[in-house]
Design a protein around this motif. Structure first.
Motif, short mmCIF file in Angstrom:
data_model
loop_
_atom_site.label_atom_id
_atom_site.label_comp_id
_atom_site.label_asym_id
_atom_site.label_seq_id
_atom_site.Cartn_x
_atom_site.Cartn_y
_atom_site.Cartn_z
N GLU A 133 35.89 30.73 45.16
CA GLU A 133 35.66 31.63 46.29
C GLU A 133 36.81 32.64 46.37
O GLU A 133 37.71 32.53 47.19
CB GLU A 133 35.55 30.83 47.59
CG GLU A 133 34.31 29.95 47.66
CD GLU A 133 34.32 29.03 48.86
OE1 GLU A 133 33.39 29.11 49.69
OE2 GLU A 133 35.28 28.23 48.97
N PHE A 134 36.76 33.62 45.50
CA PHE A 134 37.80 34.64 45.51
C PHE A 134 37.26 36.01 45.15
O PHE A 134 37.99 36.90 44.72
CB PHE A 134 38.96 34.26 44.56
CG PHE A 134 38.55 33.91 43.16
CD1 PHE A 134 38.28 34.89 42.23
CD2 PHE A 134 38.47 32.57 42.76
CE1 PHE A 134 37.92 34.56 40.93
CE2 PHE A 134 38.12 32.23 41.47
CZ PHE A 134 37.85 33.23 40.54
N SER A 135 35.97 36.21 45.35
CA SER A 135 35.37 37.49 45.00
C SER A 135 35.46 38.49 46.14
O SER A 135 35.28 38.16 47.31
CB SER A 135 33.90 37.30 44.63
OG SER A 135 33.29 38.55 44.34
N GLY A 136 35.73 39.73 45.75
CA GLY A 136 35.58 40.85 46.65
C GLY A 136 34.28 41.56 46.33
O GLY A 136 33.46 41.08 45.54
N LEU A 137 34.07 42.70 46.94
CA LEU A 137 32.81 43.44 46.77
C LEU A 137 32.97 44.63 45.85
O LEU A 137 34.03 45.26 45.78
CB LEU A 137 32.31 43.93 48.12
CG LEU A 137 31.32 43.02 48.86
CD1 LEU A 137 31.09 43.54 50.27
CD2 LEU A 137 30.01 42.93 48.11
N CYS A 138 31.89 44.93 45.16
CA CYS A 138 31.78 46.17 44.41
C CYS A 138 30.37 46.71 44.64
O CYS A 138 29.52 46.03 45.21
CB CYS A 138 32.05 45.96 42.93
SG CYS A 138 30.92 44.80 42.11
N VAL A 139 30.14 47.92 44.23
CA VAL A 139 28.78 48.46 44.24
C VAL A 139 28.43 48.89 42.83
O VAL A 139 29.31 49.21 42.02
CB VAL A 139 28.62 49.64 45.22
CG1 VAL A 139 28.82 49.19 46.65
CG2 VAL A 139 29.55 50.78 44.87
N GLU A 140 27.14 48.90 42.54
CA GLU A 140 26.66 49.34 41.24
C GLU A 140 25.33 50.07 41.43
O GLU A 140 24.59 49.79 42.38
CB GLU A 140 26.50 48.16 40.29
CG GLU A 140 25.56 47.08 40.77
CD GLU A 140 25.58 45.82 39.91
OE1 GLU A 140 26.61 45.59 39.24
OE2 GLU A 140 24.57 45.09 39.91
N PRO A 141 25.04 51.02 40.54
CA PRO A 141 23.77 51.74 40.65
C PRO A 141 22.58 50.79 40.56
O PRO A 141 22.57 49.88 39.73
CB PRO A 141 23.80 52.70 39.46
CG PRO A 141 25.25 52.84 39.12
CD PRO A 141 25.86 51.51 39.42
#
Length: 245
Positions: free
Chosen positions: A86-94
């Protein structure tokens, strides 16, 4: 390492260096920034950008949010759990067909170098957000999008193993963009609360258009599976302002 990377939308322009950022400046020397995670909270945004102006809610078509970005800062702040992943941050992708509710604000030209340095793991894209009623903005805004490990190592870390070790491997991280990690609990709670504070549309958009690394499980489904615990956990005292929703 994972080397897969979604292609940018045709109308999105990749920003490769500081000069590219300057091409987006308004006549009064401001640049627009997109917020889709912790920056959904104006209070949190101001801990990073204390002089931001014109903070507002917008839409961004053609992208989805994914918890598939390692965040070394979570280890440094003591809120990462390596054992449970449990160490994920957020990203966005197309992703065609998705639309995100985001925030947009402006910062000064002088703040650009620090912004690039702080978010160096990401691909920087120039995108054109829309108002909530679908009217395109006049100026493009900067979006921090998912990159890949190859680009991170060769372009961002200049192929320097010492830089990569200092930022990642010392935290037992050998890939920055894995698909099998889970959201950092404190960070997830913060993002959910921040979206909720923006109103029902932003809240439901976050729950239903934000995914785990499997790209199938929504955050609404994940919270239902994990019970109420995550949303009931308070952040450490030192992070209550930054991660308090």
């Amino acid at each position: 390492m994972s080397f897969n990377i979604p292609a940018a939308k045709p109308e999105a322009i990749q920003l490769n260096d500081e000069f590219d950022f300057y091409q987006l400046l308004s006549p009064d020397g401001l640049i627009s920034i997109c917020g889709y995670a912790s920056l959904l909270s104006e209070r949190s945004a101001r801990t990073t950008f204390p002089y931001l102006i014109n903070y507002r809610v917008a839409k961004l078509p053609g992208f989805r949010r994914v918890f598939a970005a390692v965040a070394p800062i979570f280890f440094e702040r003591g809120i990462a759990n390596l054992e449970t992943k449990e160490f994920s941050g957020l990203c966005v992708e197309p992703y065609e067909g998705e639309t995100l509710i985001i925030t947009v604000f402006e910062i000064q030209k002088s703040e650009i170098p620090a912004f690039i340095k702080r978010e160096h793991e990401f691909r920087f894209l120039a995108v054109l957000p829309e108002s909530l009623d679908g009217k395109p903005f006049t100026n493009s805004a900067v979006l921090c999008a998912r990159s890949n490990d190859e680009e991170l190592f060769h372009r961002k870390c200049k192929g320097n193993k010492d830089i990569f070790f200092q930022n990642y491997e010392r935290h037992n991280i050998d890939s920055f963009w894995p698909d099998d990690i889970l959201p950092c609990r404190v960070y997830l709670r913060h993002c959910v609360l921040a979206a909720k504070n923006l109103g029902d549309e932003a809240y439901n958009n976050f729950l239903d258009h934000t995914f785990l690394g499997d790209r199938k499980t929504t955050i609404r489904e994940y919270l239902a599976m994990t019970g109420a615990g995550i949303m009931e956990e308070e952040p450490p005292e030192s992070l209550k302002t930054r991660y308090g929703g």
